[in-house]
Write a protein that holds these residues in place. Structure first.
Motif, PDB file in Angstrom:
ATOM      1  N   UNK A  96       0.833  -1.221   0.000  1.00 39.68           N
ATOM      2  CA  UNK A  96       0.000   0.000   0.000  1.00 39.68           C
ATOM      3  C   UNK A  96       0.862   1.265   0.000  1.00 39.68           C
ATOM      4  N   UNK A  97       2.066   1.163   0.596  1.00 37.93           N
ATOM      5  CA  UNK A  97       2.956   2.337   0.575  1.00 37.93           C
ATOM      6  C   UNK A  97       3.591   2.502  -0.805  1.00 37.93           C
ATOM      7  N   UNK A  98       3.968   1.367  -1.410  1.00 36.32           N
ATOM      8  CA  UNK A  98       4.533   1.418  -2.766  1.00 36.32           C
ATOM      9  C   UNK A  98       3.529   2.078  -3.711  1.00 36.32           C
ATOM     10  N   UNK A  99       2.260   1.703  -3.572  1.00 35.24           N
ATOM     11  CA  UNK A  99       1.201   2.256  -4.410  1.00 35.24           C
ATOM     12  C   UNK A  99       1.076   3.770  -4.209  1.00 35.24           C
ATOM     13  N   UNK A 100       1.137   4.195  -2.953  1.00 40.64           N
ATOM     14  CA  UNK A 100       1.054   5.627  -2.621  1.00 40.64           C
ATOM     15  C   UNK A 100       2.172   6.403  -3.307  1.00 40.64           C
ATOM     16  N   UNK A 101       3.365   5.821  -3.327  1.00 39.96           N
ATOM     17  CA  UNK A 101       4.505   6.498  -3.963  1.00 39.96           C
ATOM     18  C   UNK A 101       4.320   6.532  -5.479  1.00 39.96           C
ATOM     19  N   UNK A 102       3.893   5.388  -6.051  1.00 40.01           N
ATOM     20  CA  UNK A 102       3.731   5.334  -7.511  1.00 40.01           C
ATOM     21  C   UNK A 102       2.702   6.355  -8.001  1.00 40.01           C
ATOM     22  N   UNK A 103       1.660   6.601  -7.197  1.00 39.43           N
ATOM     23  CA  UNK A 103       0.648   7.593  -7.574  1.00 39.43           C
ATOM     24  C   UNK A 103       1.239   8.982  -7.757  1.00 39.43           C
ATOM     25  N   UNK A 104       2.383   9.225  -7.111  1.00 39.96           N
ATOM     26  CA  UNK A 104       2.996  10.551  -7.162  1.00 39.96           C
ATOM     27  C   UNK A 104       4.070  10.676  -8.241  1.00 39.96           C
ATOM     28  N   UNK A 105       4.287   9.628  -9.016  1.00 42.56           N
ATOM     29  CA  UNK A 105       5.335   9.684 -10.042  1.00 42.56           C
ATOM     30  C   UNK A 105       4.809  10.254 -11.358  1.00 42.56           C
ATOM     31  N   UNK A 106       5.666  10.964 -12.103  1.00 46.51           N
ATOM     32  CA  UNK A 106       5.242  11.452 -13.416  1.00 46.51           C
ATOM     33  C   UNK A 106       5.068  10.307 -14.409  1.00 46.51           C
TER      34      UNK A 106
ATOM     35  N   UNK B 192       1.560  -4.824 -14.065  1.00 42.86           N
ATOM     36  CA  UNK B 192       0.092  -4.929 -13.969  1.00 42.86           C
ATOM     37  C   UNK B 192      -0.492  -3.793 -13.144  1.00 42.86           C
ATOM     38  N   UNK B 193       0.255  -3.400 -12.105  1.00 45.25           N
ATOM     39  CA  UNK B 193      -0.226  -2.318 -11.240  1.00 45.25           C
ATOM     40  C   UNK B 193      -0.360  -1.008 -12.021  1.00 45.25           C
ATOM     41  N   UNK B 194       0.702  -0.647 -12.770  1.00 42.36           N
ATOM     42  CA  UNK B 194       0.729   0.653 -13.449  1.00 42.36           C
ATOM     43  C   UNK B 194      -0.250   0.702 -14.619  1.00 42.36           C
TER      44      UNK B 194
ATOM     45  N   UNK C  72      -4.678   3.950 -13.301  1.00 43.08           N
ATOM     46  CA  UNK C  72      -4.649   5.016 -14.305  1.00 43.08           C
ATOM     47  C   UNK C  72      -5.606   6.131 -13.910  1.00 43.08           C
ATOM     48  N   UNK C  73      -6.803   5.719 -13.473  1.00 39.87           N
ATOM     49  CA  UNK C  73      -7.813   6.712 -13.130  1.00 39.87           C
ATOM     50  C   UNK C  73      -7.470   7.451 -11.828  1.00 39.87           C
ATOM     51  N   UNK C  74      -6.932   6.737 -10.828  1.00 40.67           N
ATOM     52  CA  UNK C  74      -6.519   7.408  -9.582  1.00 40.67           C
ATOM     53  C   UNK C  74      -5.355   8.366  -9.819  1.00 40.67           C
ATOM     54  N   UNK C  75      -4.420   7.929 -10.658  1.00 43.39           N
ATOM     55  CA  UNK C  75      -3.263   8.774 -10.976  1.00 43.39           C
ATOM     56  C   UNK C  75      -3.730  10.061 -11.664  1.00 43.39           C
ATOM     57  N   UNK C  76      -4.677   9.902 -12.596  1.00 41.79           N
ATOM     58  CA  UNK C  76      -5.209  11.059 -13.317  1.00 41.79           C
ATOM     59  C   UNK C  76      -5.952  12.004 -12.367  1.00 41.79           C
TER      60      UNK C  76
END
Lengths: 162, 391
Positions: free
Chosen positions: B9-19, B35-37, B43-47
């Motif tokens: 869940x922390x890895x996911x939080x960090x990935x959401x903040x990447x360009x 698969x995650x990215x 995709x929708x959360x990142x957007x």
């Protein structure tokens, strides 16, 4: 709750003792509960343990003490600006050695501000890294075949993979 | 917590903040990250995260198509100078403004005419290309950062000499998580009713919209702007012998029309032209009024600070273009901190700060026309094949 208590003592997972002021401890929900539950009777001699190692706990407490005055009273724009600069300096640390521990501690202690700051710092550090550097710091084994890797590169010709 | 393995869940939080560029690179870290990215939810959360930051004045940017030749005609075969595509990054903290060149899909060079960009939405851009040989419209929805696009099938209504004007737009239907292209057609003869068709990327088909289009004339050469879930066109109509201007809106989710009132001044003046203006981050609707005065004109830029509230129109910039060196000719877009990106008579692109009455050149010197749209980085289409012609 006794108002005379201004600081409490906590134990790290390594067994070291640390002092944290009550106002700073309030930045963390679990710490706050701990305060209310355990330590406000005058005859309390029980020292609560926080499952964070000493090296990390020093940093977490440093962050709390710095941010507590603003969190409790609100701050002017110039204070916010000053705090932002302080955060940047504070976050200059090694990823694997300490930043990941800060992330886990902030998550465990429900400290939203620190968690957000640490996640952003990790992201900023990672964005310039190569794929093999990422694998190394996250202990990830490459499970792609070389054909699959080549295919990935072909799918995203606009992006550098190194 | 003795080791330093981060929980997922922390890895996911960090990935959401990447360009976006880093995330594409990191699809090759391992299968799990891949698969995650490329997951729809990610995709929708990142957007959504990027859009929230853009609406707060961070991370929002602009998309530009610059035309670098003075006598470029639409009939000319496409060449590099017609497709100079850029996005901007505007770091508010250090006041730094820069252009980043975007690569072109090779498809564009196989066309017999230039494609024109007509809309932007969630990091996707939409271009419209009219083929005289087959008398048809070709529409492309494209993620320039990922260099992946989708070719939209032809609309139901064929273009013919009776069509006077067609207004294209790209929008996002948030309820159905669907991107839609709308085509509004007006005919030479006013006996024909205006006509609207909508293309859905989910159903991959066109549909005519049965509700009638309100009676307006579309302003020519003014692509619609997508704000607050709706496309907006600058329109006018004749009323009691005078021309009345307003904004026609089309809600992409509800598929309904609406009308927005322009700031008071622009309606009062008869010798004014009104154009919708793009604001970085896509948060606001803005208009630029060109008020003729003597031999010159004055520019007035208004922003609707609260969507749909007429009283919230705020004038943020007014100037006499002749007072600036190089003479301002055209307003292309507004930055989120209220500066104007303008084109001078000699083709230079400048950033104008109305509070200081200052201007500085930013990058380009010979631009003769331009399309601008609000833009954010996004992973939409990451699962599509590169440069693929089909879905």
């Amino acid at each position: 709750m006794s108002s005379s208590v201004e600081a409490i003592t906590v134990l790290s997972s390594d067994g070291d003792e640390f002092k944290i002021t009550v106002s700073a401890a309030k930045l963390s929900k679990p710490l706050n509960w701990m305060l209310e539950d355990v330590c406000f009777s005058d005859d309390c001699d029980e020292v609560p343990t926080i499952e964070v190692n000493s090296k990390t706990l020093v940093k977490v407490i440093e962050y709390c003490e710095k941010h507590a005055p603003r969190a409790n009273s609100g701050a002017s724009d110039s204070d916010a600006e000053e705090l932002k600069k302080w955060d940047i300096e504070f976050m200059k640390m090694d990823v694997k050695d300490i930043l990941f521990h800060i992330l886990m501690a902030a998550n465990y202690l429900h400290m939203e501000g620190l968690y957000d700051l640490a996640c952003q710092t990790a992201a900023d550090l990672m964005k310039g890294m190569t794929v093999s550097q990422i694998r190394k710091i996250f202990h990830i084994k490459n499970d792609f075949s070389s054909e699959e890797q080549e295919q990935l590169r072909r799918q995203h010709p606009g992006c550098s993979f190194d | 917590m003795s080791d330093n393995y981060l929980p997922p869940e922390i890895v996911l939080e960090i990935l959401h903040r990447l360009p976006v560029k880093s995330l594409v690179k990191f699809t090759s870290v391992c299968r799990a990250w891949n698969s995650l990215i490329t997951d729809r939810t990610f995709i929708s959360n990142h957007l959504n995260r990027t859009l929230i930051q853009a609406s707060n004045g961070h991370k929002g940017s602009l998309f530009f198509q610059f035309f670098l030749e003075r006598n470029l005609r639409w009939r000319d075969p496409p060449r590099e100078y017609a497709y100079s595509l850029y996005s901007t990054s505007n770091q508010q903290t250090d006041n730094h403004f820069s252009f980043e060149r975007l690569p072109l899909p090779s498809l564009f060079f196989s066309l017999d005419r230039c494609a024109m960009f007509v809309g932007t939405c969630n990091g996707l851009v939409c271009s419209d290309y009219y083929s005289p040989s087959s008398d048809s419209i070709n529409i492309l929805i494209w993620n320039p950062l990922l260099r992946k696009y989708v070719v939209v099938s032809k609309p139901i209504m064929t273009l013919n000499k009776h069509v006077y004007i067609r207004g294209f737009g790209l929008g996002f239907d948030s309820r159905n998580n669907d991107y839609k292209v709308a085509v509004l057609m007006q005919f030479v003869s006013r006996q024909h009713n205006d006509y609207l068709e909508v293309y859905s990327l989910v159903s991959r088909s066109w549909r005519s919209i049965t509700i009638s289009v309100p009676k307006f004339f579309l302003e020519i050469g003014c692509p619609p702007v997508f704000v607050n879930g709706a496309m907006h066109w600058a329109v006018c109509r004749k009323k009691d012998g005078s021309i009345q201007r307003s904004i026609l809106s089309f809600d992409v989710t509800e598929e309904t029309f609406g009308e927005l009132t322009l700031p008071l001044q622009s309606n009062e003046e008869s010798n004014t032209t009104t154009r919708l203006l793009v604001v970085e981050g896509g948060r606001w609707l803005a208009v630029v009024n060109r008020l003729r005065k003597g031999t010159g004109y004055l520019l007035h830029i208004w922003v609707m600070k609260e969507y749909g509230v007429t009283d919230s129109w705020t004038e943020i910039l007014h100037c006499d273009p002749r007072r600036y060196r190089g003479r301002l000719e055209d307003v292309l877009a507004l930055t989120s901190n209220g500066k104007g990106i303008m084109r001078c008579l000699d083709g230079a692109i400048v950033l104008v700060d109305p509070t200081k009455e200052s201007m500085e050149p930013i990058g380009h010197q010979k631009v003769y026309a331009a399309y601008a749209g609000s833009y954010v980085e996004s992973l939409v289409f990451i699962n599509k094949e590169f440069d693929a012609l089909s879905l």
